[in-house]
Scaffold this active site. Structure first.
Site, mmCIF file in Angstrom:
data_model
loop_
_atom_site.group_PDB
_atom_site.id
_atom_site.type_symbol
_atom_site.label_atom_id
_atom_site.label_comp_id
_atom_site.label_asym_id
_atom_site.label_seq_id
_atom_site.Cartn_x
_atom_site.Cartn_y
_atom_site.Cartn_z
ATOM 1 N N ASP A 49 -42.453 -107.219 -23.304
ATOM 2 C CA ASP A 49 -43.478 -106.079 -23.497
ATOM 3 C C ASP A 49 -43.618 -105.646 -24.756
ATOM 4 O OD1 ASP A 49 -45.220 -104.214 -22.906
ATOM 5 O OD2 ASP A 49 -43.902 -102.988 -21.736
ATOM 6 N N LEU A 50 -44.332 -106.295 -25.703
ATOM 7 C CA LEU A 50 -44.522 -106.391 -27.250
ATOM 8 C C LEU A 50 -44.290 -105.009 -27.708
ATOM 9 C CD1 LEU A 50 -44.897 -107.943 -29.615
ATOM 10 C CD2 LEU A 50 -47.176 -107.414 -29.532
ATOM 11 N N ASP A 51 -44.853 -104.046 -27.619
ATOM 12 C CA ASP A 51 -44.790 -102.845 -28.312
ATOM 13 C C ASP A 51 -43.593 -101.633 -27.725
ATOM 14 O OD1 ASP A 51 -46.276 -103.814 -30.325
ATOM 15 O OD2 ASP A 51 -48.034 -102.744 -29.579
ATOM 16 N N GLU A 52 -42.744 -102.347 -26.725
ATOM 17 C CA GLU A 52 -42.101 -101.428 -26.018
ATOM 18 C C GLU A 52 -40.537 -101.559 -26.170
ATOM 19 O OE1 GLU A 52 -43.273 -98.936 -24.253
ATOM 20 O OE2 GLU A 52 -45.312 -99.060 -24.896
#
Lengths: 299, 299, 299, 299
Positions: C240-243
């Site tokens: 979950d790329l930006d998490e």
């Protein structure tokens, strides 16, 4: 040609101070028009902040502070000229403020006292140029501390979930008494009706994170992502509670060693600092709202 | 009465931008005089910063950015009016700048490259609105990195302690070529003669501590007192090297865990950030010197 | 009873340095067990950071730096004892690092050079204890600047939208060559397969705001709300790329006077500072991941 | 071999908390010795900070927080082992603290209330783990605010310049009553005799600038140089008043627009924040003095 050589006021006359806020669609000649009106009134500009989003076709904002011999006497003349040349002539909003009349503020609080005490204390120290005319709370926790500052306290509980009744009582207390309201960690959501009916600006403070953690328990969530900064945002309240135009923000560093309780404590420190700045700047007409944004001529 | 209704320039005309800096003893009518001169020239004020130390009898400072149809053509007319009404009429200093002419800067460096590279890199990125016309150094350490940026490099060593000879060579290189000089960790003290003869402002950066640690080995002394903050100050050079008017300052937190070498490294980070801001602000005429202090209309 | 009186190494022997990272469920005796193992190996602890989320039933984290006479020779013995007493005995994860072996890193970039140059430059200055073994980009814009630092550059474009092919090429280049990857404003989203297959940590930097502005054009949205702070977050990439877990964050103040372009420029400054700290701390094993959070033993 | 498998305390037993501070010449085996002593006492280390100035021949500092079943009962045994193995055996200073006994503090103030109120208020909120046993002042200005917090107030004026008499009265009030003293903008210089005789640490706060402005009127001097940052330093008082080891520092940005009075107000804000942190850290034994420097294991 510009007139110059205006005489300075005689030493025995009391100088009064005014603020003029101008806002609207940018066009040539605004600064010149405003400064000529003040010059003709014998006023001396002591501070001028101006901002234009775009020289051609943008928005224009100006805050001018001036000294003049007797603002009370001059005010009708000044207002007539502003109405004619700035309002009708240039199509701009304008507002003239006599700085000797302090803004009256009501503070709403719940159980947490940190923001409330910060405002009471700074006002007493002479750092906030306002009169705190009342503190309103849905609890009695802060009553004693408020009374120690000789400020009227009103307990307006939400009884049986009847928020509408509480808000009617709020409106009755506030009507004609205040120039703005500060929500100092007031934990009730104001209704859209209240915000419309109260007819004065309402300033709120709430915690902020990067990234945002929505919903309940934001400090817990922030802890679980390992955030290194926590912050606070002061903003004007619109019907969409946490989405109004931002006045001021701040952050403080935290580490993995801070418990959720410590994160909240540090958050409280940022909140009181940020709210104090926002209230000071609003009271000095340094914050100009424009749609959902703000122009802040910070000192 | 103020004139309004000035027409905006036609869309096919190229707008030019000017900056007007005004400084002197405060008196009524300055803002009005300046804005009327610009209005008559068909200029549109896009940004105006004004500051007065004291409305009666203080010092006045104003920076005005304006758009106008053809500054090249207008300049003689504008200058004549400014000379008459602002200079002679109000007794103020004024300076008109055509922003399409970038300021030319010479950077002086020694062995340390951190400040130098920061400036070269920001200029290439378009963040510094200057032309770097030369880098001068008393060593050859930075020559290669300078040439990689296609900037002329001049090696001017101090031979046999003959600083006067080196400064004569500096003056020969600089004469008529630069608008200001930046000392980017240049480790030679400039003579009072050089500072007078060079006739352009000189900006210096040096480390700063709270409290100050004078003499040699300041980082070592700071370490021994347990300092928690180290900083940097960018200032104009006067004959008293580290005592000129301050342009910008910054600090960074340090801990007991930082060795003297790490303190120096963090100090270097603050220095490059602070110097970059100082150079940007000077190049945009945001810094007004007044005696030994500065007025900085930061963005 | 503890043994004391261990002899210091003879002056003519070269000291080597090791780092030991321990992580797991907290229980009594961990510090004691670890320090006894090191003591028996003749190691001297030079730095010890320890953190426990909760003394009973919480999570335990420890980073120990020690000097020892010949880590190469000692390593098998140390690892055997750690496996027996810390791993099997206490049920904890542990990792032993020889600090003379610098971590190898690949940097991924796209068109923006600010983060990439910051890392290349700090590495050359000796401020990042890593070997930059390659820079990979889907564009050629940064090729020249990378080559100027004598670092191998690989152009791996995404052709015809075939990201899978590009990622296969990435894996081929990286296999066995790197200890971690830094996305220095790499504008392609990595697939979940890639993140699993690459088997090394991936660090990303992205802009952060208070509050968050999701979707396209975040700086434009921030401008429209009047934000006063912009920030950046460095984090480990998860699917979950930006998490992913946050390593470091920073902010910078902005005002209404900053255009969207200037907000981006200031954002770039925060990004490069935050990413540089995150990469330095990761390379020194100061960052311990635990689920979706991080323990950062910052210097 | 280290012992492991120590049982956790039964759920119905009350855990007590201790802090152990160790300081002295670094040598191998310190961490191991300390942790073994605690392990044998059934204590569980919940936090450990360690710092060594130099692995061979440097100074060593360790702060260990541990939970144990009944510290009261264990204390004699622990102290005997520490005296034998850490004191006599390793030649180190050590100090054992029962965290259930809050430190007692006397606050000295003069006319300015900002630092005093900050401490009283944070203590009431539970953010300072101390008992404020008295406030002493040479003026009566702050008496009312102190009494509102239910804290004993002692007015000890300096009569006819007889500071020695006032200090004798101070010593009489303080004798055996306090663990440390905080000078919260106390405007009298303490004599060297008082500092020796009082036998407890004294913490002071004073303004700090970059660069320093010595002598009278520092804010006025700072204004005249155009400083952009003002700060505050909290430090231990030595006989050389403003030169003791630094505990904490902070700064705030200022501009040319801040009058001397506003600089002082912002200075006051930094002072109260910095002093509050210094007092909190001292009270939690996070600050270790060593000669004229400090090791601060900040949270």
């Amino acid at each position: 040609m510009p007139q110059t050589g205006q005489l300075a006021p005689a030493a025995d006359e009391k100088l009064t101070e005014g603020r003029l806020i101008v806002r609207g669609a940018d066009r040539p000649g605004v600064v010149s028009t405003v400064s000529n009106i003040l010059l003709e009134a014998g006023a001396n500009i002591v501070s001028l902040d101006q901002y234009s989003t775009d020289p051609s076709g943008g928005r224009f904002f100006q805050r001018t502070v001036f000294h003049v011999r007797d603002l009370d006497a001059m005010q009708p003349v000044l207002e007539e000229k502003l109405a004619t040349h700035v309002g009708a002539g240039l199509g701009l909003d304008w507002r003239l403020v006599d700085t000797s009349r302090r803004k009256r503020v009501a503070i709403f609080a719940s159980r947490a006292e940190h923001c409330l005490v910060e405002l009471l204390w700074r006002q007493r120290r002479g750092e906030l140029d306002v009169d705190i005319v009342m503190v309103v709370s849905n609890h009695r926790d802060v009553e004693e501390v408020v009374r120690a500052f000789d400020v009227p306290f009103h307990h307006v509980p939400v009884v049986g979930g009847d928020k509408a009744a509480a808000e009617r009582e709020h409106l009755r207390l506030l009507q004609g008494e205040v120039d703005f309201i500060v929500l100092a960690r007031y934990m009730q959501i104001l209704s859209g009706e209240f915000i419309r009916d109260v007819q004065v600006p309402v300033i709120n403070i709430h915690h902020s994170f990067l990234p945002a953690f929505v919903g309940a328990g934001p400090y817990q969530k922030a802890k679980l992502r390992g955030v290194k900064l926590i912050g606070a945002t002061a903003h004007y309240v619109t019907e969409d509670l946490d989405e109004g135009p931002i006045i001021e923000q701040g952050v403080e560093r935290v580490t993995h060693g801070d418990s959720v309780a410590e994160l909240q404590r540090r958050g409280a420190d940022v909140e009181r600092a940020v709210l104090a700045r926002a209230v000071a700047w609003h009271s000095e007409d340094r914050v100009i709202r424009d749609g959902n944004t703000t122009i802040v001529f910070a000192p």
